[in-house]
Design a protein around this motif. Structure first.
Motif, PDB file in Angstrom:
ATOM      1  N   ARG B 129      11.492  80.827  29.487  1.00 58.17           N
ATOM      2  CA  ARG B 129      11.190  79.541  28.855  1.00 58.17           C
ATOM      3  C   ARG B 129       9.901  79.679  28.069  1.00 58.17           C
ATOM      4  O   ARG B 129       9.022  80.457  28.441  1.00 58.17           O
ATOM      5  CB  ARG B 129      11.044  78.459  29.917  1.00 58.17           C
ATOM      6  CG  ARG B 129      12.359  77.978  30.464  1.00 58.17           C
ATOM      7  CD  ARG B 129      12.154  76.727  31.282  1.00 58.17           C
ATOM      8  NE  ARG B 129      13.393  76.232  31.832  1.00 58.17           N
ATOM      9  CZ  ARG B 129      14.153  75.320  31.240  1.00 58.17           C
ATOM     10  NH1 ARG B 129      13.797  74.823  30.075  1.00 58.17           N
ATOM     11  NH2 ARG B 129      15.268  74.901  31.808  1.00 58.17           N
ATOM     12  N   ILE B 130       9.774  78.908  26.992  1.00 60.92           N
ATOM     13  CA  ILE B 130       8.560  79.070  26.193  1.00 60.92           C
ATOM     14  C   ILE B 130       7.775  77.776  26.055  1.00 60.92           C
ATOM     15  O   ILE B 130       6.563  77.768  26.255  1.00 60.92           O
ATOM     16  CB  ILE B 130       8.890  79.709  24.830  1.00 60.92           C
ATOM     17  CG1 ILE B 130       7.620  79.985  24.037  1.00 60.92           C
ATOM     18  CG2 ILE B 130       9.842  78.881  23.994  1.00 60.92           C
ATOM     19  CD1 ILE B 130       7.800  80.985  22.950  1.00 60.92           C
ATOM     20  N   LEU B 131       8.442  76.674  25.739  1.00 60.60           N
ATOM     21  CA  LEU B 131       7.699  75.423  25.552  1.00 60.60           C
ATOM     22  C   LEU B 131       7.619  74.619  26.842  1.00 60.60           C
ATOM     23  O   LEU B 131       6.620  73.967  27.111  1.00 60.60           O
ATOM     24  CB  LEU B 131       8.349  74.582  24.446  1.00 60.60           C
ATOM     25  CG  LEU B 131       8.292  75.181  23.039  1.00 60.60           C
ATOM     26  CD1 LEU B 131       9.022  74.291  22.047  1.00 60.60           C
ATOM     27  CD2 LEU B 131       6.868  75.380  22.576  1.00 60.60           C
ATOM     28  N   TRP B 136      11.037  74.472  35.034  1.00 61.75           N
ATOM     29  CA  TRP B 136      11.665  73.227  34.582  1.00 61.75           C
ATOM     30  C   TRP B 136      13.161  73.283  34.800  1.00 61.75           C
ATOM     31  O   TRP B 136      13.775  74.335  34.640  1.00 61.75           O
ATOM     32  CB  TRP B 136      11.359  73.024  33.093  1.00 61.75           C
ATOM     33  CG  TRP B 136      11.701  71.651  32.625  1.00 61.75           C
ATOM     34  CD1 TRP B 136      12.837  71.281  31.983  1.00 61.75           C
ATOM     35  CD2 TRP B 136      10.915  70.468  32.755  1.00 61.75           C
ATOM     36  NE1 TRP B 136      12.806  69.946  31.711  1.00 61.75           N
ATOM     37  CE2 TRP B 136      11.649  69.422  32.172  1.00 61.75           C
ATOM     38  CE3 TRP B 136       9.657  70.203  33.310  1.00 61.75           C
ATOM     39  CZ2 TRP B 136      11.159  68.109  32.119  1.00 61.75           C
ATOM     40  CZ3 TRP B 136       9.185  68.898  33.264  1.00 61.75           C
ATOM     41  CH2 TRP B 136       9.928  67.878  32.680  1.00 61.75           C
ATOM     42  N   GLU B 137      13.733  72.136  35.150  1.00 58.78           N
ATOM     43  CA  GLU B 137      15.192  72.091  35.324  1.00 58.78           C
ATOM     44  C   GLU B 137      15.807  71.336  34.160  1.00 58.78           C
ATOM     45  O   GLU B 137      15.309  70.299  33.752  1.00 58.78           O
ATOM     46  CB  GLU B 137      15.535  71.384  36.640  1.00 58.78           C
ATOM     47  CG  GLU B 137      15.312  72.254  37.853  1.00 58.78           C
ATOM     48  CD  GLU B 137      15.401  71.468  39.149  1.00 58.78           C
ATOM     49  OE1 GLU B 137      16.051  70.408  39.156  1.00 58.78           O
ATOM     50  OE2 GLU B 137      14.800  71.913  40.145  1.00 58.78           O
ATOM     51  N   GLY B 138      16.900  71.851  33.648  1.00 54.91           N
ATOM     52  CA  GLY B 138      17.601  71.183  32.557  1.00 54.91           C
ATOM     53  C   GLY B 138      17.164  71.703  31.204  1.00 54.91           C
ATOM     54  O   GLY B 138      16.156  72.398  31.085  1.00 54.91           O
ATOM     55  N   LYS B 152      13.572  62.081  38.520  1.00 51.93           N
ATOM     56  CA  LYS B 152      12.527  62.559  39.434  1.00 51.93           C
ATOM     57  C   LYS B 152      11.438  63.309  38.673  1.00 51.93           C
ATOM     58  O   LYS B 152      11.683  63.859  37.599  1.00 51.93           O
ATOM     59  CB  LYS B 152      13.147  63.440  40.517  1.00 51.93           C
ATOM     60  CG  LYS B 152      13.811  64.726  40.041  1.00 51.93           C
ATOM     61  CD  LYS B 152      14.271  65.499  41.256  1.00 51.93           C
ATOM     62  CE  LYS B 152      15.095  66.712  40.968  1.00 51.93           C
ATOM     63  NZ  LYS B 152      14.638  67.779  40.212  1.00 51.93           N
ATOM     64  N   GLU B 153      10.257  63.312  39.256  1.00 55.92           N
ATOM     65  CA  GLU B 153       9.124  63.991  38.626  1.00 55.92           C
ATOM     66  C   GLU B 153       9.307  65.503  38.679  1.00 55.92           C
ATOM     67  O   GLU B 153       9.927  66.033  39.608  1.00 55.92           O
ATOM     68  CB  GLU B 153       7.824  63.615  39.356  1.00 55.92           C
ATOM     69  CG  GLU B 153       7.356  62.190  39.119  1.00 55.92           C
ATOM     70  CD  GLU B 153       6.778  61.981  37.730  1.00 55.92           C
ATOM     71  OE1 GLU B 153       6.743  62.938  36.941  1.00 55.92           O
ATOM     72  OE2 GLU B 153       6.378  60.848  37.443  1.00 55.92           O
ATOM     73  N   TRP B 154       8.708  66.173  37.749  1.00 56.52           N
ATOM     74  CA  TRP B 154       8.720  67.638  37.744  1.00 56.52           C
ATOM     75  C   TRP B 154       7.885  68.140  38.924  1.00 56.52           C
ATOM     76  O   TRP B 154       6.813  67.599  39.217  1.00 56.52           O
ATOM     77  CB  TRP B 154       8.149  68.105  36.405  1.00 56.52           C
ATOM     78  CG  TRP B 154       7.825  69.555  36.351  1.00 56.52           C
ATOM     79  CD1 TRP B 154       8.641  70.598  36.661  1.00 56.52           C
ATOM     80  CD2 TRP B 154       6.577  70.129  35.945  1.00 56.52           C
ATOM     81  NE1 TRP B 154       8.007  71.775  36.469  1.00 56.52           N
ATOM     82  CE2 TRP B 154       6.740  71.537  36.036  1.00 56.52           C
ATOM     83  CE3 TRP B 154       5.360  69.623  35.510  1.00 56.52           C
ATOM     84  CZ2 TRP B 154       5.706  72.420  35.707  1.00 56.52           C
ATOM     85  CZ3 TRP B 154       4.345  70.495  35.183  1.00 56.52           C
ATOM     86  CH2 TRP B 154       4.519  71.877  35.284  1.00 56.52           C
ATOM     87  N   SER B 155       8.386  69.174  39.601  1.00 53.90           N
ATOM     88  CA  SER B 155       7.750  69.644  40.838  1.00 53.90           C
ATOM     89  C   SER B 155       6.284  70.058  40.609  1.00 53.90           C
ATOM     90  O   SER B 155       5.429  69.866  41.474  1.00 53.90           O
ATOM     91  CB  SER B 155       8.549  70.807  41.400  1.00 53.90           C
ATOM     92  OG  SER B 155       8.558  71.874  40.472  1.00 53.90           O
TER      93      SER B 155
END
Lengths: 396, 174
Positions: B129-131, B136-138, B152-155
């Motif tokens: 992933r870059i940005l 991140w999920e999805g 839901k919030e990002w972990s």
């Protein structure tokens, strides 16, 4: 003694440079693996400023996505606006009137000067020269004041609009601008006196960050970074937009493909930008500043307040958006950093189905490992400065 | 010779459709031979598409089948011609060959495309992933991904909140 015969032990050192670091020009993080002073591996991390501009653009009408483009490269927002409206106009199939085209050329070149001035100031500041920074911001202030006089905003302008520009220029603005244009070449001479032949500056930039012409093209570099390697590619010449086919200017090219040549190229670009503004002001034609295309452009505000039909037109365009022909289009424009491209996929509704921003800073940041690896850690700073990146545009 | 004519003659079987809009030509291809076609376009004298201006994905959820398209925007600096090559990528086989070995500049574009659409580029040297954050999920630019983000919030953000809470409880004078 036995100790002296033992080889001196070294080990690779990993340091994290940024995201908060004054020389990374924003929130760029580089993880550097060092062997003494030499950079063995450089890994850039971007995305700290990601705001999802492409996703947001898909959920707004073509008009209301314009202010988002201000936030791409926030030190030359005029150029982003010009690029955006050119792409949308081509998609709509409308053309701005002559006067608007000349005004847009003027403001785009003013944006180029102000961006190059910031680049010069910060780049030399990183390398150790404090004085040019102060001089550079003096001239930038004049340009910001002119922008304020023109549209009320200094930084996030949103002045060019789909179909033309927001408002006509006043005579006072033209006079002040012309005064600036006549004066500016002497200011560039000032910077050059301070920097060009400066021995420390040359020691730090000559032969640093060399990238050959073929390699530069292969990496997808554009703008001054590519022309520093001697490749004659300028969107203003290759695919002229606005009034660039009606003004004379030269495209400066570098020879030695290093930081110093890229510096010379950008200095000359400022002179050429000044030349373009001068010609545009002298040739500025009379006429309207908004295209006569009621289905695609917003009506003048005073008519909206007085007239029912214009009110309906405004209402439909703002809420539903215009009815756009189906198709897809890519339009690139030459912004100070390089080629800024907008790629739209239209499904016939008032919102773009896909809005893609081809950001030059994103591509330029990707070349950092190629420039830095094998060099000294001190040259990393010179390389970040020379590729001229703004992280707002890189991360979108 | 016109680039389109050359492509038509050389790769008849791979072309699905050709369209033109406002003077810009785009060619839609099957994804299998995209790498070979790209190499041909880059190296063939007379075509010489040496600049990869842009590479991006498009999600046609519910509009077209196959779902994804990868768009290669090519330009030739010496000949000043351009072409858009689009490769169709189905959702159940979401992978395509990387062109990073042809154009080094494709590296980050492909990473972004993977980040935003989940399209896997085979043979890419460093597909991360870059940005978005690495955990991140999805895939945010897919059409079925909501504009306002997931419920839901990002972990990663939860970790920060948790840490802030723990520090607040810390007894500095004890």
């Amino acid at each position: 003694m036995d100790n002296t015969e033992k080889p001196f032990e070294t080990r690779e050192l990993t340091i994290s440079m940024g995201p908060q670091h004054p020389a990374t020009h924003g929130v760029l993080r580089l993880v550097l693996n060092l062997d003494g002073e030499t950079v063995v591996k450089c890994t850039p991390y971007v995305g700290y400023l990601h705001r999802g501009i492409e996703k947001l653009g898909e959920n707004r009408t073509y008009f209301s996505a314009l202010p988002l483009t201000d936030r791409l490269d926030y030190i030359s927002s005029m150029n982003n606006n010009v690029g955006y409206v050119n792409a949308v106009e081509k998609l709509f199939g409308i053309e701005a009137p002559d006067r608007a085209k000349f005004i847009r050329t003027i403001v785009a070149e003013m944006g180029r000067i102000s961006s190059h001035i910031i680049w010069l100031g910060t780049h030399v500041l990183d390398i150790g020269a404090t004085t040019p920074f102060l001089y550079a911001f003096r001239e930038r202030e004049t340009i910001m004041d002119l922008f304020e006089m023109l549209c009320g905003a200094r930084l996030t302008v949103s002045y060019p609009r789909v179909g033309g520009v927001r408002n006509d220029v006043s005579q006072e603005f033209v006079d002040k601008l012309y005064e600036f244009v006549l004066d500016f070449p002497s200011k560039i001479d000032d910077y050059e006196t301070l920097v060009t032949e400066n021995r420390i500056w040359k020691e730090r930039t000559v032969g640093i960050g060399v990238i050959s012409a073929e390699e530069a093209i292969n990496w997808g570099l554009t703008g001054g970074t590519l022309r520093g390697s001697g490749v004659n590619y300028d969107v203003r010449k290759h695919a002229p937009y606005d009034a660039y086919d009606r003004v004379e200017f030269d495209v400066p090219l570098g020879k030695n493909c290093d930081c110093y040549d890229r510096y010379l190229v950008r200095i000359e670009e400022m002179r050429q930008a000044n030349r373009i503004i001068k010609q545009c002001v002298e040739k500025l034609p009379a006429g309207p500043v908004m295209a006569d295309a009621p289905k695609f452009t917003l009506p003048p505000k005073d008519l909206v307040l007085k007239d029912m039909e214009h009110l309906i037109q405004q209402f439909v365009l703002i809420t539903k958006g215009p009815t756009v022909p189906e198709g897809e289009i890519y339009v690139g424009t030459e912004v100070p950093k390089g080629e800024l491209g907008f790629y739209f996929v239209s499904d016939g509704t008032g919102r773009p189905y896909r809005m893609r921003v081809r950001a030059p800073s994103f591509v330029h940041a990707s070349v950092l490992p190629r420039l830095c690896e094998g060099g000294f850690i001190a040259d990393v700073i010179a390389n970040i400065g020379t590729i001229d990146i703004v992280l707002g545009e890189c991360d979108r | 010779m016109e680039p389109l004519q050359v492509i038509r003659e050389e790769f008849t079987d791979d072309i699905i459709s050709v369209s033109e809009f406002r003077g810009q030509i785009s060619v839609t291809l099957r994804k299998d031979n995209v790498f070979e076609i790209s190499r041909f376009l880059r190296d063939e004298p007379g075509l010489n598409f040496n600049l990869l201006r842009d590479l991006c994905g498009v999600d046609y959820l519910g509009i077209k089948e196959p779902r994804f398209e990868v768009v290669y925007n090519l330009y030739s600096i010496p000949y000043r011609h351009s072409i858009m090559v689009k490769a169709q990528v189905p959702e159940n086989d979401c992978r395509i060959k990387s062109v990073t070995s042809l154009w080094a500049g494709a590296n980050w574009h492909e990473r972004e495309c993977f980040d935003m659409f989940g399209i896997v580029f085979e043979g890419h040297p460093d597909l991360r992933r870059i940005l978005m954050p690495e955990d991140w999920e999805g895939y945010p630019l897919r059409k079925d991904y909501p504009v306002k983000g997931p419920e839901k919030e990002w972990s990663g953000f939860l970790n920060v909140l948790d840490k802030a809470k723990r520090f607040r409880e810390f007894d500095w004078h004890g």
